[in-house]
Structures are given as structure tokens and as C-alpha cells.
Design a protein around this motif. Sequence first.
Motif, PDB file in Angstrom:
ATOM      1  N   ARG A  18       0.837  -1.215   0.000  1.00  0.00           N
ATOM      2  CA  ARG A  18       0.000   0.000   0.000  1.00  0.00           C
ATOM      3  C   ARG A  18       0.864   1.254   0.000  1.00  0.00           C
ATOM      4  O   ARG A  18       0.678   2.163  -0.805  1.00  0.00           O
ATOM      5  CB  ARG A  18      -0.917  -0.016   1.228  1.00  0.00           C
ATOM      6  CG  ARG A  18      -1.689   1.286   1.452  1.00  0.00           C
ATOM      7  CD  ARG A  18      -2.591   1.195   2.667  1.00  0.00           C
ATOM      8  NE  ARG A  18      -3.647   0.224   2.446  1.00  0.00           N
ATOM      9  CZ  ARG A  18      -4.745   0.448   1.721  1.00  0.00           C
ATOM     10  NH1 ARG A  18      -4.924   1.633   1.141  1.00  0.00           N
ATOM     11  NH2 ARG A  18      -5.663  -0.487   1.574  1.00  0.00           N
ATOM     12  N   GLU A  71       0.971   4.109  -2.950  1.00  0.00           N
ATOM     13  CA  GLU A  71       0.553   5.483  -2.628  1.00  0.00           C
ATOM     14  C   GLU A  71       1.703   6.465  -2.882  1.00  0.00           C
ATOM     15  O   GLU A  71       1.493   7.544  -3.436  1.00  0.00           O
ATOM     16  CB  GLU A  71       0.047   5.557  -1.183  1.00  0.00           C
ATOM     17  CG  GLU A  71      -1.326   4.880  -1.075  1.00  0.00           C
ATOM     18  CD  GLU A  71      -1.900   4.792   0.339  1.00  0.00           C
ATOM     19  OE1 GLU A  71      -3.075   4.403   0.458  1.00  0.00           O
ATOM     20  OE2 GLU A  71      -1.171   5.086   1.317  1.00  0.00           O
ATOM     21  N   SER A 119      -4.084   6.337  -6.018  1.00  0.00           N
ATOM     22  CA  SER A 119      -5.087   6.550  -4.972  1.00  0.00           C
ATOM     23  C   SER A 119      -6.061   5.378  -4.990  1.00  0.00           C
ATOM     24  O   SER A 119      -5.966   4.504  -5.858  1.00  0.00           O
ATOM     25  CB  SER A 119      -5.813   7.870  -5.212  1.00  0.00           C
ATOM     26  OG  SER A 119      -6.415   7.830  -6.488  1.00  0.00           O
TER      27      SER A 119
END
Length: 273
Positions: A187, A191, A196
Motif C-alpha cells: 500500500r 501510494e 489513490s
Amino acid sequence: MTLDPAAFHAFEKLGWERASPHYDGAFGALTRQTAGPLLDAAGVSPGSRVLDVATGPGPIAAAAAARGAEVIGLDFSAAMIAEAKRQHPTIAFREGDAETLPFGATSFDAVVMNFGLLHLARPDTAIAEAHRVLRGGGRYALTVWAPPEEAIGFGLVLAAVREFGNPDVPLPEGPPFFRFSDHAEFRRTLECAGFSDVRIHSLALTWRLSAADAAFEAIARGGVRTAAILRAQTPAALEAIRGAVRRGVERYEKDGVFLVPMPAVLASGTKSG
Ligand SMILES: C[S@@+](CC[C@H](N)C(=O)[O-])C[C@H]1O[C@@H](n2cnc3c(N)ncnc32)[C@H](O)[C@@H]1O
């Protein structure tokens, strides 16, 4: 040992040329199991322009084409591209590198990569490249293996090497194989690269083997990094490793077949803008 991305990249490229005749028979039925969730996560629908990076023999590109997408499969191995073209003559495949994609900015609605990231010398560069070639609002989806305690086939081989062989053989140092098995790290990386709506899921895949030796054989012939570790063992150690993996696989026997858990991690994100 220090990381030398160029040396590791060359090692992987040679390894895939060598593994390509064995790869599909060894892993194809397993890695194909992600096709539906991977393409769903990337939002692939009829008419989507899709890039399948590290396409191998092209199973994900074929599944995207079956959805009516306009797909290109890309791989740095000439042998893999030849096999993909042989299996799927109506699909476009080309040689090229995940770390320097041969496409202009904003060329695709979706980019996918099935079990490619963990083989790359510069995975963050490949993620940045996927971001570059996606249009704003386009979606990126990719899979890696779960950690070896969960992806039992890999766990059995690595544990047997530690117990009966030598895990510290001289190989070009690569990035940690299981870095992206960690959901938080996956993640964070997506990011940081500008994606997003990042979603991370576990996928419960099963390796269905007709012989207890098949997992060892698949990893020894159809892979690269672990295959090279196995090739560097002494003949006696290799036999002990093979026996330990066989006994481990036998625990998963059901009605004459072996059903080995091989979960994966599926990550996806949207390019903003
Ligand atoms: C584990 S196979 C996955 C193949 C296929 N995606 C599947 O689902 O079965 C990994 C593939 O990544 C390719 N590959 C590894 N590094 C690459 C790179 N830097 N650029 C392009 N392809 C790469 C290998 O040649 C190999 O075909």
C-alpha cells in the motif's frame, strides 16, 4: 552482499530464457487462477486498452482479450514472447522491459502484472513506469505471492534448503522476494508512486499437483531465483531437500491429488487526474 540491480536484472533475464520451456507446465494452472480478480481490480471491460506487463506465456493477456479488451502483452524474455505468440496467435505481444516501458505517457486504461513484480531488479521503477503509461483515472493491478508461511510450496522448499542444504550460495543479490507480500508495504509503495484508492486483498489459490514431487520439480525447473539456489546445492543435499519437500506436499493429499495452498496478494490503485 550489496545490491547490484544490473547484475540481478541480467541474472533474471537469463533465468527466464532458461525456464520458459518449463514455466507454463509448472506454474500456468496456478498463476491463471488470479485472472478474474486481477482484471476486475484493474476495471478491464470490453474496449479497455490494457497492457499486461511480464506476460510470460500470456494467460492474463488472453483473459483480457476474452473480455473484449484491446490488449498488448510485454515481456523481456524472447522465449516467453515466442511461446505467448504460439499459444495466442491473435493477441499482440512484444519484447520489452517493465522498468523502461516502450510506450508513451497515458497510453492505457489499465496496466496489469501477474507475479512479475517480485522478479524485478527495480520494482519501484516499474511501478513508476506503469503510472506514466496509464491515463488519468486508469487502474493498475498486480499480484505477488503471500509470505512463505502461507504460500506453502515456496515455504517447503526454502525450509528444506535451510535444514538440509546451504541457503547462502553466491547469487546476484536481488530485492527481498517477499517485500510486497506485506500488505502495508505494498500500500505504502503504491501510494508513494501516486496511486489513490489503493486496495489490497488476499487471494486463496490452490496448487493442484498430481505427484508429490511436482512442487520441487516446478520450482527447480520453472523458476529463477529459488531454482538457482537449488542448482548450487551438492547432489546429496539436493536429494535430502527433494525428499523433505515431497514429504511436506504429501500432507496435502486428498483423493489421490495434492492440494497445496498458494495464496497471493492482489494490489490495485487508480492514477489520479
Ligand atoms: C512468474 S512469470 C509470470 C508470467 C505470467 N504473468 C503469469 O501470470 O503466468 C514472470 C515473468 O516476468 C518476466 N519478467 C521478469 N522481469 C522482467 C522485466 N524486467 N521486464 C519484463 N518482463 C520481465 C519473465 O520473463 C517472466 O515471463
